[in-house]
Design an enzyme around this catalytic site. Sequence first.
Site, PDB file in Angstrom:
ATOM      1  N   HIS A  32       2.589   1.531   7.717  1.00 48.08           N
ATOM      2  CA  HIS A  32       2.848   2.601   6.739  1.00 48.08           C
ATOM      3  C   HIS A  32       2.339   3.909   7.317  1.00 48.08           C
ATOM      4  O   HIS A  32       1.173   4.268   7.134  1.00 48.08           O
ATOM      5  CB  HIS A  32       2.164   2.255   5.407  1.00 48.08           C
ATOM      6  CG  HIS A  32       2.461   3.201   4.292  1.00 48.08           C
ATOM      7  ND1 HIS A  32       2.358   2.826   2.967  1.00 48.08           N
ATOM      8  CD2 HIS A  32       2.840   4.499   4.276  1.00 48.08           C
ATOM      9  CE1 HIS A  32       2.659   3.856   2.192  1.00 48.08           C
ATOM     10  NE2 HIS A  32       2.946   4.896   2.978  1.00 48.08           N
ATOM     11  N   HIS A  34       3.922   7.873   8.025  1.00 50.89           N
ATOM     12  CA  HIS A  34       4.991   8.877   8.027  1.00 50.89           C
ATOM     13  C   HIS A  34       4.757   9.756   9.244  1.00 50.89           C
ATOM     14  O   HIS A  34       3.725  10.421   9.332  1.00 50.89           O
ATOM     15  CB  HIS A  34       4.925   9.724   6.754  1.00 50.89           C
ATOM     16  CG  HIS A  34       5.018   8.922   5.485  1.00 50.89           C
ATOM     17  ND1 HIS A  34       6.189   8.758   4.793  1.00 50.89           N
ATOM     18  CD2 HIS A  34       4.074   8.216   4.800  1.00 50.89           C
ATOM     19  CE1 HIS A  34       5.975   8.005   3.730  1.00 50.89           C
ATOM     20  NE2 HIS A  34       4.690   7.654   3.709  1.00 50.89           N
ATOM     21  N   HIS A 212       8.014   2.785  -1.539  1.00 48.63           N
ATOM     22  CA  HIS A 212       6.743   3.180  -2.136  1.00 48.63           C
ATOM     23  C   HIS A 212       6.827   2.837  -3.630  1.00 48.63           C
ATOM     24  O   HIS A 212       7.793   3.226  -4.303  1.00 48.63           O
ATOM     25  CB  HIS A 212       6.523   4.683  -1.994  1.00 48.63           C
ATOM     26  CG  HIS A 212       6.112   5.143  -0.629  1.00 48.63           C
ATOM     27  ND1 HIS A 212       6.809   4.838   0.504  1.00 48.63           N
ATOM     28  CD2 HIS A 212       5.031   5.882  -0.238  1.00 48.63           C
ATOM     29  CE1 HIS A 212       6.193   5.387   1.553  1.00 48.63           C
ATOM     30  NE2 HIS A 212       5.107   6.023   1.136  1.00 48.63           N
ATOM     31  N   GLU A 215       1.983   3.610  -6.328  1.00 51.79           N
ATOM     32  CA  GLU A 215       0.989   4.516  -5.725  1.00 51.79           C
ATOM     33  C   GLU A 215       0.429   5.361  -6.867  1.00 51.79           C
ATOM     34  O   GLU A 215      -0.722   5.231  -7.246  1.00 51.79           O
ATOM     35  CB  GLU A 215       1.660   5.386  -4.643  1.00 51.79           C
ATOM     36  CG  GLU A 215       0.717   6.404  -4.000  1.00 51.79           C
ATOM     37  CD  GLU A 215       1.432   7.365  -3.030  1.00 51.79           C
ATOM     38  OE1 GLU A 215       2.682   7.483  -3.090  1.00 51.79           O
ATOM     39  OE2 GLU A 215       0.727   8.025  -2.219  1.00 51.79           O
ATOM     40  N   ASP A 293      -0.879   6.211   6.363  1.00 46.35           N
ATOM     41  CA  ASP A 293       0.029   7.026   5.546  1.00 46.35           C
ATOM     42  C   ASP A 293       0.347   8.370   6.231  1.00 46.35           C
ATOM     43  O   ASP A 293       1.342   8.477   6.934  1.00 46.35           O
ATOM     44  CB  ASP A 293      -0.557   7.230   4.143  1.00 46.35           C
ATOM     45  CG  ASP A 293       0.493   7.469   3.070  1.00 46.35           C
ATOM     46  OD1 ASP A 293       1.691   7.374   3.364  1.00 46.35           O
ATOM     47  OD2 ASP A 293       0.101   7.744   1.906  1.00 46.35           O
ATOM     48  N   ASP A 294      -0.512   9.370   6.009  1.00 47.28           N
ATOM     49  CA  ASP A 294      -0.316  10.709   6.583  1.00 47.28           C
ATOM     50  C   ASP A 294      -1.647  11.162   7.182  1.00 47.28           C
ATOM     51  O   ASP A 294      -2.341  12.014   6.618  1.00 47.28           O
ATOM     52  CB  ASP A 294       0.125  11.679   5.485  1.00 47.28           C
ATOM     53  CG  ASP A 294       1.414  11.232   4.827  1.00 47.28           C
ATOM     54  OD1 ASP A 294       2.485  11.393   5.433  1.00 47.28           O
ATOM     55  OD2 ASP A 294       1.335  10.672   3.714  1.00 47.28           O
TER      56      ASP A 294
END
Length: 348
Positions: A32, A34, A212, A215, A293-294
Amino acid sequence: MTYFTDLLSKDRTSDAAALDTLISRMPKAELHLHIEGSLEPEMMFAKAKKHDISLPYANVDALRAAYDFDNLQQFLDLYYAGADVLRDQDDFYDLTWAYLQRAKADGVVHAEIFFDPQTHTARGLDLEPVVEGIVQALHDGEAELGITWRLIPNFLRHLTEQDAIDTLAELEPHFSHFHGFGLDSSEVGHPPSKFQRVFAEVRSRGYPVVAHAGEEGPPAYIVEALDLLHVARIDHGIRAIEDAGLTSRLARAQMPLTVCPLSNVKLCAVPSLAAHPLKKLMDAGCLVTINSDDPAYFGGYVGENYRATTRALNLSADDLKKLAAMSIRASWLHDVQKARHLAAIDAL
Ligand code: ADE
Ligand code: ZN
């Protein structure tokens, strides 16, 4: 008893250091991530300079100071604006290559990477340089760093389903590079049910679907992702913990949850890391993985997610090895490659 469990039971004073060593040595998959969320402020400023774009921040420190979010939408507004400095194939190559080097340092052996085609087509870019830049770096990463990969375009759920359908058609010339399709962006108010047709089309072409869900959105969105989109994995899924029946359904199905602990804290999806449901989900038998994630926006790559979660939730060496093993099992690697990584984890 293996090396690490032996060491940890003998000398508890070195537990923290030994756990950190275990974390960095464990072969792990990141599922996961991005790629636009790995854009570090330094690269954002360098690319802005290259393309003569002026950023509304005086410098890197001022930009980093703006990474203080109350919710997902506040982050997304900044993240989409930041991605505007990515303009040509080299930019997407550099972005992906920088991520792979960080991943290598964290013991990542396999990465399944998201990108957001509509973020780039909406500002007039062709998909060709976007996809080619990412894919060339992924090939180089496999050859030079030994990191295998899968690539997953995500549809933006704040846009219409028709926009996703049109984007799927635009992506068609690049299908040979893709391994599945996903759903991301502003969750609340944009349930999985909004995207049933496009993901039916994706599945009819033989691609797995991820989404997603849970969340910020309610457990019902996780149920929709399962029942209406027929997902192969749930991204985040942490709000399943609010529904015991759903948690046991996820455990029974061994449906992978790609959990992102530091992201959840930064976006206030959980009040603190100590309150994160990751261990509870594990204890309920769910197939839980740790991801970043980010990472450029949330204060840590995957290794830091493992370390911070270990400290906050008091995870043991066995928990960590189980998490690394689950990341491999939940990946889309072939069985022979999975078996090789699982044996390496076992031997630690
Ligand atoms: N796009 C990038 N990061 C995201 C996240 N955490 N949730 C939804 N969409 C995203
Ligand atoms: Zn995400």
